[in-house]
Design an enzyme around this catalytic site. Structure first.
Site, mmCIF file in Angstrom:
data_model
loop_
_atom_site.group_PDB
_atom_site.id
_atom_site.type_symbol
_atom_site.label_atom_id
_atom_site.label_comp_id
_atom_site.label_asym_id
_atom_site.label_seq_id
_atom_site.Cartn_x
_atom_site.Cartn_y
_atom_site.Cartn_z
ATOM 1 N N HIS A 25 0.847 -1.271 -0.016
ATOM 2 C CA HIS A 25 -0.039 -0.002 -0.086
ATOM 3 C C HIS A 25 0.761 1.177 0.017
ATOM 4 O O HIS A 25 2.103 1.386 0.204
ATOM 5 C CB HIS A 25 -1.102 0.187 1.258
ATOM 6 C CG HIS A 25 -0.451 0.122 2.508
ATOM 7 N ND1 HIS A 25 0.326 -0.652 2.923
ATOM 8 C CD2 HIS A 25 -0.426 1.156 3.426
ATOM 9 C CE1 HIS A 25 0.549 -0.419 4.404
ATOM 10 N NE2 HIS A 25 0.256 0.868 4.584
ATOM 11 N N HIS A 73 1.497 3.948 2.058
ATOM 12 C CA HIS A 73 2.056 4.603 3.004
ATOM 13 C C HIS A 73 3.640 4.791 2.753
ATOM 14 O O HIS A 73 4.116 3.944 2.499
ATOM 15 C CB HIS A 73 1.505 4.075 4.282
ATOM 16 C CG HIS A 73 0.077 4.564 4.367
ATOM 17 N ND1 HIS A 73 -0.510 3.675 5.502
ATOM 18 C CD2 HIS A 73 -0.751 5.392 4.275
ATOM 19 C CE1 HIS A 73 -1.894 4.060 5.573
ATOM 20 N NE2 HIS A 73 -1.894 5.245 4.613
ATOM 21 N N ASP A 102 6.011 4.888 5.005
ATOM 22 C CA ASP A 102 6.635 3.849 5.861
ATOM 23 C C ASP A 102 6.931 2.396 5.155
ATOM 24 O O ASP A 102 7.639 1.702 5.707
ATOM 25 C CB ASP A 102 6.321 3.678 7.186
ATOM 26 C CG ASP A 102 4.750 3.268 7.555
ATOM 27 O OD1 ASP A 102 4.101 3.527 6.809
ATOM 28 O OD2 ASP A 102 4.616 2.224 8.381
ATOM 29 N N HIS A 103 6.144 2.322 3.911
ATOM 30 C CA HIS A 103 6.254 1.084 3.089
ATOM 31 C C HIS A 103 6.926 1.284 1.797
ATOM 32 O O HIS A 103 6.907 0.473 0.958
ATOM 33 C CB HIS A 103 4.928 0.453 3.019
ATOM 34 C CG HIS A 103 4.032 0.404 4.529
ATOM 35 N ND1 HIS A 103 3.858 -1.037 4.783
ATOM 36 C CD2 HIS A 103 3.707 1.130 5.389
ATOM 37 C CE1 HIS A 103 3.573 -1.036 5.888
ATOM 38 N NE2 HIS A 103 3.581 0.016 6.449
ATOM 39 N N HIS A 125 -7.442 -0.696 5.515
ATOM 40 C CA HIS A 125 -6.297 0.166 5.890
ATOM 41 C C HIS A 125 -6.536 1.356 5.038
ATOM 42 O O HIS A 125 -6.204 2.558 5.547
ATOM 43 C CB HIS A 125 -5.188 -0.458 6.269
ATOM 44 C CG HIS A 125 -4.083 0.297 6.652
ATOM 45 N ND1 HIS A 125 -3.935 1.044 8.024
ATOM 46 C CD2 HIS A 125 -2.710 0.534 6.099
ATOM 47 C CE1 HIS A 125 -2.880 1.532 8.014
ATOM 48 N NE2 HIS A 125 -2.175 1.367 6.945
ATOM 49 N N ASP A 184 -0.294 -3.715 6.343
ATOM 50 C CA ASP A 184 -0.664 -3.162 7.699
ATOM 51 C C ASP A 184 -2.438 -3.643 7.733
ATOM 52 O O ASP A 184 -3.079 -3.020 8.112
ATOM 53 C CB ASP A 184 -0.691 -1.732 7.379
ATOM 54 C CG ASP A 184 0.727 -1.057 7.736
ATOM 55 O OD1 ASP A 184 1.714 -1.959 8.101
ATOM 56 O OD2 ASP A 184 0.730 -0.052 7.646
ATOM 57 N N HIS A 229 4.593 -4.449 11.123
ATOM 58 C CA HIS A 229 4.942 -3.712 12.209
ATOM 59 C C HIS A 229 4.942 -4.694 13.332
ATOM 60 O O HIS A 229 4.215 -5.563 13.553
ATOM 61 C CB HIS A 229 3.778 -2.755 12.458
ATOM 62 C CG HIS A 229 4.041 -1.672 11.603
ATOM 63 N ND1 HIS A 229 4.576 -0.470 11.861
ATOM 64 C CD2 HIS A 229 3.284 -1.318 10.503
ATOM 65 C CE1 HIS A 229 4.171 0.519 10.927
ATOM 66 N NE2 HIS A 229 3.442 -0.060 9.970
#
Ligand code: ZN
Ligand code: FE
Length: 255
Positions: free
Chosen positions: A52, A54, A56-57, A108, A130, A168
């Site tokens: 996805h 985001h 942090d990905h 998410h 996530d 995570h």
């Protein structure tokens, strides 16, 4: 194949899979830990799988593509750093000689996908970003509770032995919430002891398995009578299964 959880930021894992020559990485939010692992292992990055959009990905995608030439694969319905191969539900993509099946798991984010392979060294493997965490699930930022429940139902239906690679390390805090929901769940107490011991040694609690998550994760257990009762004690207006699931997620948000 060796499967490695590379820690990044506070609590992200960038999953690296390699066979001694070639590697793939999932959701590289940061290029540096991936690059140093590639150097240390002496392997070449062939593919980048993104679940996805985001940051942090995806934050390390462009640099890793530039330095390694790896192909990037990601969700067709999201904007990630291109060019990338756009994947939809039912597609499959071959990386490291493994066919990865693409599952749409919105909730998410609106276009979140997961990657599933039925046999990697004899057991199924899932990269779920996530969507599913050990003992928990992702926050519902773009989708609806009904979508998230359907996505988790799809993942729960995978074979029990499926190794679950979440993005995570949220396990211990998720398990504290799970214990508030199901104080009498013995499997949950066992899993918590195991995970506390792993964290005390600085080791990841992941991968989990679908069998474990079905036994301990309240978000995969939201139709269990004990979970329904606990949710309704907080939110008496929650009657149908989507409302119960939504109230469970809401409870966790404020726990
Ligand atoms: Zn995310
Ligand atoms: Fe994340």
């Amino acid at each position: 194949m060796e499967l490695i959880a590379l820690p990044a930021f506070n609590d992200n894992y960038l999953w690296l899979l390699h066979d001694g020559h070639d590697a793939l990485v999932v959701d590289p939010g940061d290029a540096a830990p991936v690059q140093s692992a590639l150097d240390r292992l002496g392997v070449k990055l062939r593919g980048i799988l993104v679940t996805h959009h985001h940051g942090d990905h995806t934050g390390g995608v462009e640099r890793l593509r530039a330095t390694t030439g790896a192909r990037v694969h990601g969700p067709a319905r999201e904007r990630i750093p291109g060019p990338f191969e756009a994947l939809r539900d039912g597609d499959s993509v071959t990386v490291l000689g493994i066919d990865w099946q693409v599952l749409d798991v919105p909730g998410h984010t609106a276009g979140h996908i997961a990657y599933y392979a039925p046999d990697v060294d004899g057991a199924p493997l899932l990269f779920c970003g996530d969507t599913l965490f050990s003992g928990g699930c992702g926050r519902i930022f773009e989708g609806t509770p009904a979508q998230m429940l359907a996505s988790l139902d799809r993942l729960a239906a995978l074979p029990p032995a499926t190794r679950v690679c979440c993005a995570h390390e949220y396990t211990l805090s998720n398990l504290r919430f799970a214990a508030a929901v199901e104080p009498d769940n013995a499997a949950l107490a066992d899993h918590t002891r195991r995970c506390e011991a792993l964290r005390a040694q600085g080791r990841p609690t992941l991968p989990s398995t679908i069998a474990v998550e079905r036994a301990i994760n309240p978000f995969l257990r939201s139709r269990e009578p004990a979970v329904v009762r606990a949710v309704q004690a907080q939110a008496p207006q929650a009657r149908d299964e989507v409302a119960v699931f939504a109230a469970l997620r809401e409870w966790k948000n404020h726990f």
